[in-house]
Design a protein around this motif. Structure first.
Motif, PDB file in Angstrom:
ATOM      1  N   ALA A 348       1.169 -14.799   9.278  1.00 22.76           N
ATOM      2  CA  ALA A 348       1.143 -14.680  10.736  1.00 22.76           C
ATOM      3  C   ALA A 348      -0.091 -15.353  11.323  1.00 22.76           C
ATOM      4  N   ASN A 349      -0.001 -15.809  12.594  1.00 21.80           N
ATOM      5  CA  ASN A 349      -1.121 -16.533  13.201  1.00 21.80           C
ATOM      6  C   ASN A 349      -2.141 -15.578  13.816  1.00 21.80           C
ATOM      7  N   ASP A 350      -3.139 -16.172  14.437  1.00 23.51           N
ATOM      8  CA  ASP A 350      -4.272 -15.451  14.984  1.00 23.51           C
ATOM      9  C   ASP A 350      -3.861 -14.311  15.918  1.00 23.51           C
ATOM     10  N   CYS A 351      -2.983 -14.626  16.874  1.00 29.40           N
ATOM     11  CA  CYS A 351      -2.601 -13.618  17.858  1.00 29.40           C
ATOM     12  C   CYS A 351      -1.794 -12.488  17.227  1.00 29.40           C
ATOM     13  N   MET A 352      -0.898 -12.874  16.310  1.00 31.00           N
ATOM     14  CA  MET A 352      -0.110 -11.841  15.638  1.00 31.00           C
ATOM     15  C   MET A 352      -1.016 -10.930  14.817  1.00 31.00           C
ATOM     16  N   GLN A 353      -2.044 -11.530  14.181  1.00 26.27           N
ATOM     17  CA  GLN A 353      -2.984 -10.716  13.397  1.00 26.27           C
ATOM     18  C   GLN A 353      -3.699  -9.721  14.302  1.00 26.27           C
ATOM     19  N   LYS A 354      -4.087 -10.169  15.495  1.00 23.64           N
ATOM     20  CA  LYS A 354      -4.727  -9.261  16.450  1.00 23.64           C
ATOM     21  C   LYS A 354      -3.828  -8.067  16.722  1.00 23.64           C
ATOM     22  N   GLY A 355      -2.533  -8.384  16.958  1.00 21.71           N
ATOM     23  CA  GLY A 355      -1.573  -7.319  17.219  1.00 21.71           C
ATOM     24  C   GLY A 355      -1.457  -6.371  16.040  1.00 21.71           C
ATOM     25  N   LEU A 356      -1.395  -6.947  14.826  1.00 21.58           N
ATOM     26  CA  LEU A 356      -1.254  -6.126  13.630  1.00 21.58           C
ATOM     27  C   LEU A 356      -2.449  -5.196  13.452  1.00 21.58           C
ATOM     28  N   SER A 357      -3.661  -5.722  13.742  1.00 23.98           N
ATOM     29  CA  SER A 357      -4.816  -4.868  13.508  1.00 23.98           C
ATOM     30  C   SER A 357      -4.877  -3.756  14.555  1.00 23.98           C
ATOM     31  N   ILE A 358      -4.410  -4.047  15.767  1.00 25.59           N
ATOM     32  CA  ILE A 358      -4.355  -2.968  16.767  1.00 25.59           C
ATOM     33  C   ILE A 358      -3.381  -1.885  16.325  1.00 25.59           C
ATOM     34  N   LEU A 359      -2.252  -2.339  15.772  1.00 26.75           N
ATOM     35  CA  LEU A 359      -1.262  -1.380  15.261  1.00 26.75           C
ATOM     36  C   LEU A 359      -1.878  -0.526  14.161  1.00 26.75           C
ATOM     37  N   ALA A 360      -2.627  -1.186  13.255  1.00 28.12           N
ATOM     38  CA  ALA A 360      -3.217  -0.471  12.132  1.00 28.12           C
ATOM     39  C   ALA A 360      -4.247   0.543  12.625  1.00 28.12           C
ATOM     40  N   ASP A 361      -4.949   0.212  13.739  1.00 25.11           N
ATOM     41  CA  ASP A 361      -5.934   1.139  14.285  1.00 25.11           C
ATOM     42  C   ASP A 361      -5.282   2.241  15.112  1.00 25.11           C
ATOM     43  N   GLY A 362      -3.977   2.133  15.318  1.00 18.80           N
ATOM     44  CA  GLY A 362      -3.289   3.173  16.074  1.00 18.80           C
ATOM     45  C   GLY A 362      -3.442   3.041  17.575  1.00 18.80           C
ATOM     46  N   GLY A 363      -3.805   1.845  18.056  1.00 18.20           N
ATOM     47  CA  GLY A 363      -3.954   1.665  19.505  1.00 18.20           C
ATOM     48  C   GLY A 363      -2.624   1.398  20.174  1.00 18.20           C
ATOM     49  N   VAL A 364      -1.727   2.354  20.067  1.00 20.64           N
ATOM     50  CA  VAL A 364      -0.384   2.110  20.580  1.00 20.64           C
ATOM     51  C   VAL A 364      -0.008   3.128  21.633  1.00 20.64           C
ATOM     52  N   LEU A 365       0.867   2.708  22.523  1.00 23.75           N
ATOM     53  CA  LEU A 365       1.450   3.666  23.447  1.00 23.75           C
ATOM     54  C   LEU A 365       2.927   3.349  23.586  1.00 23.75           C
ATOM     55  N   PRO A 366       3.718   4.335  23.930  1.00 29.09           N
ATOM     56  CA  PRO A 366       5.146   4.050  24.012  1.00 29.09           C
ATOM     57  C   PRO A 366       5.447   3.097  25.160  1.00 29.09           C
ATOM     58  N   ASN A 367       6.475   2.317  24.988  1.00 33.69           N
ATOM     59  CA  ASN A 367       6.913   1.382  26.018  1.00 33.69           C
ATOM     60  C   ASN A 367       7.552   2.134  27.163  1.00 33.69           C
ATOM     61  N   ALA A 368       7.513   1.520  28.341  1.00 36.06           N
ATOM     62  CA  ALA A 368       8.106   2.166  29.514  1.00 36.06           C
ATOM     63  C   ALA A 368       9.589   2.480  29.291  1.00 36.06           C
ATOM     64  N   ASP A 369      10.275   1.643  28.480  1.00 31.08           N
ATOM     65  CA  ASP A 369      11.682   1.902  28.165  1.00 31.08           C
ATOM     66  C   ASP A 369      11.863   3.270  27.531  1.00 31.08           C
ATOM     67  N   GLN A 370      10.814   3.718  26.844  1.00 34.99           N
ATOM     68  CA  GLN A 370      10.937   4.968  26.113  1.00 34.99           C
ATOM     69  C   GLN A 370      10.551   6.174  26.956  1.00 34.99           C
ATOM     70  N   THR A 371       9.895   5.926  28.099  1.00 29.71           N
ATOM     71  CA  THR A 371       9.440   7.073  28.879  1.00 29.71           C
ATOM     72  C   THR A 371      10.131   7.190  30.233  1.00 29.71           C
ATOM     73  N   LEU A 372      10.525   6.058  30.799  1.00 29.89           N
ATOM     74  CA  LEU A 372      11.163   6.102  32.111  1.00 29.89           C
ATOM     75  C   LEU A 372      12.629   5.707  31.981  1.00 29.89           C
ATOM     76  N   THR A 373      13.481   6.305  32.810  1.00 27.22           N
ATOM     77  CA  THR A 373      14.896   5.937  32.774  1.00 27.22           C
ATOM     78  C   THR A 373      15.085   4.567  33.423  1.00 27.22           C
ATOM     79  N   ALA A 374      16.237   3.988  33.140  1.00 26.67           N
ATOM     80  CA  ALA A 374      16.559   2.684  33.718  1.00 26.67           C
ATOM     81  C   ALA A 374      16.521   2.758  35.239  1.00 26.67           C
ATOM     82  N   ASP A 375      16.936   3.919  35.757  1.00 32.75           N
ATOM     83  CA  ASP A 375      16.972   4.119  37.204  1.00 32.75           C
ATOM     84  C   ASP A 375      15.576   4.001  37.800  1.00 32.75           C
ATOM     85  N   THR A 376      14.634   4.763  37.227  1.00 32.01           N
ATOM     86  CA  THR A 376      13.261   4.733  37.728  1.00 32.01           C
ATOM     87  C   THR A 376      12.670   3.340  37.576  1.00 32.01           C
TER      88      THR A 376
END
Lengths: 409, 307
Positions: A348-376
């Motif tokens: 993976a390239n530089d940017c993807m590695q950045k993403g992977l390391s954030i994932l590994a550090d647990g810096g994640v939050l759920p996507n709006a798709d997972q918290t808000l309905t399609a209506d909202t």
């Protein structure tokens, strides 16, 4: 007999005609170059590892076009063998109505709970304790893409975060460049707004509004800063007249614009233009302020079918989609992050590695798709579309936003 | 037509008791259509209106919430803009299509040369779908490559004509495309009406020394009343349905400044997965049609005694 076979073949959409091999129709909306290459990896894996045939049912257009088609086919009693959807609340009611296959037993047998990282992905496939979908990738939207070329022309350093970017904007304008490229479509404005929100207020406040639906916080002083920043961004993007996201990305690639707030799929465009991360362009996850990315993405659902063979084949397919090999091949082609934490993505390239390391550090939050309905989400999109295209004051937009959050369920 | 029917109508009412059983075969044969009309149109409408009072999301559910959906609808900025846009588009489109259609038809009716060639040219746009029309006009009105770009290329640098990029006038950009598409068809209907006018009328007016324009306004147009009604119904139903043109041309943008009610209904039913809200919006559309239609139908059919 011959007639019967012919009839069966012409009438049946997904039902099998052979003894063992089942034809599995798979619907999805991955039709751009990189996306098609990625989904072909899945098709290859299914064709090679099982006796079944992957019948590609790509639907052109974005998810907004494809989703109604997919849902109406399932509701109308003409289910496909498998389909892409964004996991989250889109399929909630289909599951409730008993139209989706329960994958819990397979998931338990293969230990998905242990291998899927972050586990919130599996949570959004779970409804009342049962698992109904296979997450296949992670897409995040909190990225600021910057053109090194543009900042060189303007004679300023490439910014390290959003505030530096805003203060560098006058120099860009003086050099005749558009500071912020922005496609004039609601969903892109939603993404920009979401990215600005999370990077300015941080996770805790965001959670109060988006997960707990606390309208007082949404109307409060912290979110006032968000709307002020969004109003700033609106001014920076004033001269950006393009519609599609990839045209906006192209402005960044060609150095006509300083930056763009867009999801990680923008990377595919840079790759096609043969630009190198860190050299021709750079990326700032969380707009360089908060090292946090959301974990939206795509998942496969398996509608309930009558045919026993197809039923068995669906489970085989589910297990292949989440297998190590398919995950690596698919995600490298698509530029997204894999859902398993236990695989090697050194290519993976530089940017993807950045993403992977954030994932590994647990810096994640759920996507709006997972918290808000399609209506909202649609209501918020309407509001933002109006906000970006007009001179609506930040305070008015905030008040309307708080009202939508107050009504959300 | 009405004088021809009247004597028979009187005869019919005299033998009313047997009326139900007359022509039984014909009645039996039309049963499927009657059932379709009742079940699909009336039944479907009733079902939709009933569900607009529920909080149905992706699937219809009986979860009664009273007028909540309507309250939200009329508080929604997007709906208000949609209604306003439809009114502007509707009034302009109705008046301009009628005026332009009739004027073109009258001009063609003056026995000009190459009439059929002109007729074909004017009618051609109608053969295109709204999607094609919308896309074509999106390109024509694009400030960089379209009309504005061409005129600026001729040297008129300050020329500005970019309705699709200006939220205040975007609906007129849509209107231009709508007129281009629909006027030819109305022209053909009008032309057919004009051809139906007896040549003697013209001779009589010439004998009386009435001018051409005055003959059209005072004599011909009143005689063409049924043709105008037909054209009106066709144009009006096209206005209410306005959806695909907007989707192709602007997709509601810039922002939400060219949204229309039908698009609101579709988006809320399928994209937002909020059936209740979509049903409430479509019920409001139905209601507005009824409000316009009922007085008109009363005048048109109820007042038969007067003539």
């Amino acid at each position: 007999m011959k007639l019967k076979t012919a009839l069966a073949a012409s009438v049946a959409f997904v039902s099998a005609s052979g003894a063992m091999a089942a034809d599995l129709e798979v619907t999805h909306w991955w039709t751009s170059g990189g996306e098609a290459a990625a989904v072909a990896e899945f098709a290859k894996a299914v064709d090679a590892k099982t006796s079944h045939n992957w019948i590609d049912g790509a639907i052109a257009g974005s998810g907004g076009t494809a989703r109604p088609i997919i849902i109406s086919r399932i509701l109308g009693g003409d289910p496909m063998a498998a389909t892409q959807l964004n996991h989250g609340r889109q399929a909630e009611e289909l599951i409730e109505a008993g139209l989706m296959t329960d994958l819990t037993e397979l998931a338990e047998a293969e230990g998905w709970r242990d291998i899927v990282n972050p586990s919130s992905l599996l949570d959004s496939c779970t409804f009342e304790g049962r698992i109904y979908c296979v997450p296949v990738n992670i897409h995040s939207t909190q990225w600021l893409w910057l053109s090194h070329d543009a900042f060189e022309k303007a004679g300023v350093e490439v910014p390290k975060d959003w505030f530096e970017f805003v203060s560098a904007a006058p120099a860009l304008e003086k050099a005749g460049l558009v500071p912020l490229a922005m496609g004039q479509q609601g969903w892109q404005q939603s993404i920009a707004f979401g990215a600005i929100t999370i990077s300015i207020v941080g996770v805790d406040t965001w959670r109060k509004v988006t997960v707990e639906k606390n309208a007082d916080v949404a109307a409060g002083p912290e979110y006032a800063k968000v709307f002020q920043a969004a109003a700033d961004a609106r001014e920076l993007a004033r001269e950006s007249n393009v519609q599609d996201w990839n045209l906006a990305t192209n402005m960044v690639i060609t150095g006509k614009a300083g930056g763009q707030i867009m999801g990680d799929w923008a990377q595919g465009e840079f790759a096609v233009a043969e630009q190198v991360a860190g050299q021709d362009y750079s990326c700032l996850p969380g707009l360089g302020l908060n090292q946090i990315i959301d974990t939206g993405g795509d998942a496969f659902y398996f509608p309930v079918v009558d045919d026993a063979e197809v039923k068995a084949a669906q489970l085989e397919m589910a297990s292949i989609l989440i297998s190590k090999e398919a995950q690596v091949n698919f995600n490298l082609a698509k530029g997204s992050l894999p859902v398993r934490g236990d695989i090697d993505l050194s290519a993976a390239n530089d940017c993807m590695q950045k993403g992977l390391s954030i994932l590994a550090d647990g810096g994640v939050l759920p996507n709006a798709d997972q918290t808000l309905t399609a209506d909202t989400q649609t209501q918020i999109q309407d509001l933002l579309a109006e906000f970006w295209a007009s001179d609506m004051p930040a305070a008015d937009a905030q008040a309307s936003y708080a009202a939508i959050i107050a009504d959300a369920d | 037509m009405s004088h021809a029917e009247n004597p028979r109508g009187a005869e019919r009412s005299a033998r009313r008791p047997r009326q139900l059983f007359r022509n039984l075969n014909a009645k039996f044969a039309s049963l499927p259509m009657i059932l379709t009309a009742l079940v699909v149109f009336v039944g479907g409408t009733a079902w939709t209106v009933a569900h607009s009072f529920t909080k149905s999301r992706l699937l219809p559910k009986w979860d009664f919430v009273g007028f909540d959906q309507y309250e939200r609808l009329w508080n929604s900025n997007r709906w208000m803009i949609s209604v306003e846009n439809l009114m502007i588009y509707g009034v302009c489109s109705l008046v301009l299509t009628m005026v332009l259609g009739f004027t073109l038809a009258a001009l063609l009716d003056r026995k000009i040369r190459f009439e059929s060639a002109f007729r074909t040219i004017f009618l051609y746009p109608f053969a295109l779908s709204f999607i094609v029309t919308g896309l074509a006009w999106q390109w024509i009105l694009n400030p960089d490559f379209g009309l504005q770009g061409v005129v600026r290329g001729w040297g008129w640098e300050s020329f500005t004509f970019d309705p699709l990029n200006n939220p205040d006038i975007v609906i007129f950009g849509v209107l231009i495309a709508g007129l281009w598409q629909g006027t030819g068809f109305v022209m053909v209907i009008m032309l057919a009406g004009l051809r139906g006018i007896d040549e003697d009328i013209w001779k009589a007016s010439r004998v009386d020394g009435i001018g051409v324009a005055k003959t059209y306004v005072r004599v011909i147009i009143p005689m063409m009343r049924p043709v105008f009604v037909t054209a009106l119904v066709i144009i009006a139903s096209g206005i209410i349905k306005l959806y695909d043109l907007v989707v192709a041309q602007t997709n509601g943008g810039p922002g939400i400044s060219s949204e229309v009610p039908a698009k609101y209904v579709i988006n809320y039913m399928f994209q937002a997965q909020n059936l209740g809200q979509g049903f409430a919006a479509s019920t409001m559309m139905l209601l507005s049609v009824i409000i316009v239609l009922v007085p008109w139908a009363y005048l048109e059919f109820g007042g038969k005694k007067r003539g």
